[in-house]
Design a protein around this motif. Sequence first.
Motif, PDB file in Angstrom:
ATOM      1  N   PRO A  72       0.237  -0.788   0.373  1.00 60.66           N
ATOM      2  CA  PRO A  72       0.496  -0.161  -0.509  1.00 60.66           C
ATOM      3  C   PRO A  72       0.937   1.504   0.036  1.00 60.66           C
ATOM      4  CG  PRO A  72      -0.787  -2.255   1.659  1.00 60.66           C
ATOM      5  CD  PRO A  72       0.070  -2.445   1.448  1.00 60.66           C
ATOM      6  N   ALA A  73       1.891   1.430   1.014  1.00 64.53           N
ATOM      7  CA  ALA A  73       2.714   2.658   0.550  1.00 64.53           C
ATOM      8  C   ALA A  73       3.325   2.981   0.186  1.00 64.53           C
ATOM      9  CB  ALA A  73       4.378   2.268   1.612  1.00 64.53           C
ATOM     10  N   ARG A  74       3.827   1.748  -1.456  1.00 63.96           N
ATOM     11  CA  ARG A  74       4.641   1.990  -2.624  1.00 63.96           C
ATOM     12  C   ARG A  74       3.353   1.961  -3.411  1.00 63.96           C
ATOM     13  NH1 ARG A  74       5.310  -3.362  -3.816  1.00 63.96           N
ATOM     14  NH2 ARG A  74       7.014  -3.362  -2.614  1.00 63.96           N
ATOM     15  N   MET A  75       2.413   1.602  -3.594  1.00 59.57           N
ATOM     16  CA  MET A  75       0.886   2.476  -4.516  1.00 59.57           C
ATOM     17  C   MET A  75       0.008   3.556  -3.739  1.00 59.57           C
ATOM     18  SD  MET A  75      -1.913  -0.907  -4.325  1.00 59.57           S
ATOM     19  CE  MET A  75      -2.705  -1.120  -3.225  1.00 59.57           C
ATOM     20  N   VAL A  76       1.029   4.203  -2.799  1.00 62.07           N
ATOM     21  CA  VAL A  76       0.615   5.642  -2.513  1.00 62.07           C
ATOM     22  C   VAL A  76       1.581   6.721  -3.188  1.00 62.07           C
ATOM     23  CG1 VAL A  76       0.131   7.157  -0.434  1.00 62.07           C
ATOM     24  CG2 VAL A  76      -0.944   5.005  -0.056  1.00 62.07           C
ATOM     25  N   ALA A  77       2.424   5.819  -3.255  1.00 63.21           N
ATOM     26  CA  ALA A  77       3.974   6.053  -4.186  1.00 63.21           C
ATOM     27  C   ALA A  77       3.944   6.071  -5.540  1.00 63.21           C
ATOM     28  CB  ALA A  77       5.332   5.884  -3.307  1.00 63.21           C
ATOM     29  N   HIS A 108      -5.771   3.920  -9.093  1.00 67.86           N
ATOM     30  CA  HIS A 108      -7.576   3.177  -9.150  1.00 67.86           C
ATOM     31  C   HIS A 108      -7.249   2.534  -7.587  1.00 67.86           C
ATOM     32  CE1 HIS A 108      -8.538   4.658 -13.177  1.00 67.86           C
ATOM     33  NE2 HIS A 108      -7.594   3.588 -13.509  1.00 67.86           N
ATOM     34  N   ALA A 109      -6.436   2.040  -7.246  1.00 69.47           N
ATOM     35  CA  ALA A 109      -5.753   1.628  -6.524  1.00 69.47           C
ATOM     36  C   ALA A 109      -6.476   1.846  -4.623  1.00 69.47           C
ATOM     37  CB  ALA A 109      -5.725   0.047  -5.623  1.00 69.47           C
ATOM     38  N   ILE A 110      -5.778   3.272  -4.550  1.00 72.06           N
ATOM     39  CA  ILE A 110      -5.721   3.713  -3.810  1.00 72.06           C
ATOM     40  C   ILE A 110      -6.461   4.458  -3.577  1.00 72.06           C
ATOM     41  CG2 ILE A 110      -4.777   6.398  -2.752  1.00 72.06           C
ATOM     42  CD1 ILE A 110      -2.849   3.395  -2.158  1.00 72.06           C
ATOM     43  N   GLU A 111      -7.607   5.177  -5.143  1.00 73.34           N
ATOM     44  CA  GLU A 111      -8.443   6.118  -4.922  1.00 73.34           C
ATOM     45  C   GLU A 111      -9.491   5.452  -4.184  1.00 73.34           C
ATOM     46  OE1 GLU A 111      -9.287   6.549  -8.985  1.00 73.34           O
ATOM     47  OE2 GLU A 111      -7.958   8.443  -8.961  1.00 73.34           O
ATOM     48  N   GLY A 112      -9.744   3.772  -4.245  1.00 74.57           N
ATOM     49  CA  GLY A 112     -11.047   3.282  -4.356  1.00 74.57           C
ATOM     50  C   GLY A 112     -10.875   2.649  -2.516  1.00 74.57           C
ATOM     51  N   ARG A 119      -9.204   6.845   7.851  1.00 74.32           N
ATOM     52  CA  ARG A 119      -8.084   6.529   8.191  1.00 74.32           C
ATOM     53  C   ARG A 119      -6.947   6.576   7.571  1.00 74.32           C
ATOM     54  NH1 ARG A 119      -7.265   2.313  13.795  1.00 74.32           N
ATOM     55  NH2 ARG A 119      -5.468   4.110  13.639  1.00 74.32           N
ATOM     56  N   PHE A 120      -7.076   5.343   6.311  1.00 73.74           N
ATOM     57  CA  PHE A 120      -6.049   5.456   5.106  1.00 73.74           C
ATOM     58  C   PHE A 120      -6.233   6.790   3.637  1.00 73.74           C
ATOM     59  CE2 PHE A 120      -4.850   3.960   0.755  1.00 73.74           C
ATOM     60  CZ  PHE A 120      -3.115   3.457   1.089  1.00 73.74           C
ATOM     61  N   ALA A 121      -7.238   7.352   4.078  1.00 76.90           N
ATOM     62  CA  ALA A 121      -7.789   7.917   2.833  1.00 76.90           C
ATOM     63  C   ALA A 121      -6.899   9.449   4.126  1.00 76.90           C
ATOM     64  CB  ALA A 121      -9.205   9.314   2.920  1.00 76.90           C
ATOM     65  N   HIS A 122      -7.061   9.649   5.293  1.00 74.24           N
ATOM     66  CA  HIS A 122      -6.358  10.826   5.950  1.00 74.24           C
ATOM     67  C   HIS A 122      -4.623  10.819   6.337  1.00 74.24           C
ATOM     68  CE1 HIS A 122      -5.588  13.936   9.146  1.00 74.24           C
ATOM     69  NE2 HIS A 122      -4.790  12.668  10.279  1.00 74.24           N
ATOM     70  N   LYS A 123      -4.211   9.752   6.339  1.00 74.66           N
ATOM     71  CA  LYS A 123      -2.747   8.993   5.777  1.00 74.66           C
ATOM     72  C   LYS A 123      -1.959   9.805   4.960  1.00 74.66           C
ATOM     73  CE  LYS A 123       0.042   5.405   8.263  1.00 74.66           C
ATOM     74  NZ  LYS A 123      -0.273   4.324   8.722  1.00 74.66           N
TER      75      LYS A 123
END
Length: 147
Positions: A72-77, A108-112, A119-123
């Motif tokens: 997830p961190a990699r996808m956010v980056a 797309h995964a991060i948007e979803g 909590r994830f959206a806040h991060k």
Amino acid sequence: MASPRHALTIFRSRVAELLTAVDELRHALETAAGDVRNAPGDVKLIQKIVAAEFAVDPRLMVGRKRDALAAPARMVAMALSEELTGHTLACIGAAFDRDHGTVIHARHAIEGRCATESRFAHKVTLAREKCRAALGEKYPGTVPALR
């Protein structure tokens, strides 16, 4: 009609020309990818900021591990790199040792996930703001933030 020997000579000559063209293209791509494999400085910075925000070792941002923390961190980056820089999807993907399709999937995964997990959206929002602050005015025309 050409003799078989003459036809073979012509064939070999054309194959040699094609192999030379392929080698030249490979060299051009390797030269271009060399800059990308070292990841543009702004993408490296985003990787470090997101890794810190998600408490992940920055080396895992480029690694092949797909564990529950690193992925997830990699996808956010990746998503933030696309959002905040002017780099192509291929360039961003290469900076993470992935292809452009993975960058699209990450967005797309991060948007979803942001839409369903506050909590994830806040991060992600915190990481985005830190990245924007770190990048400064380098990219004033960036696309709107992920929803």
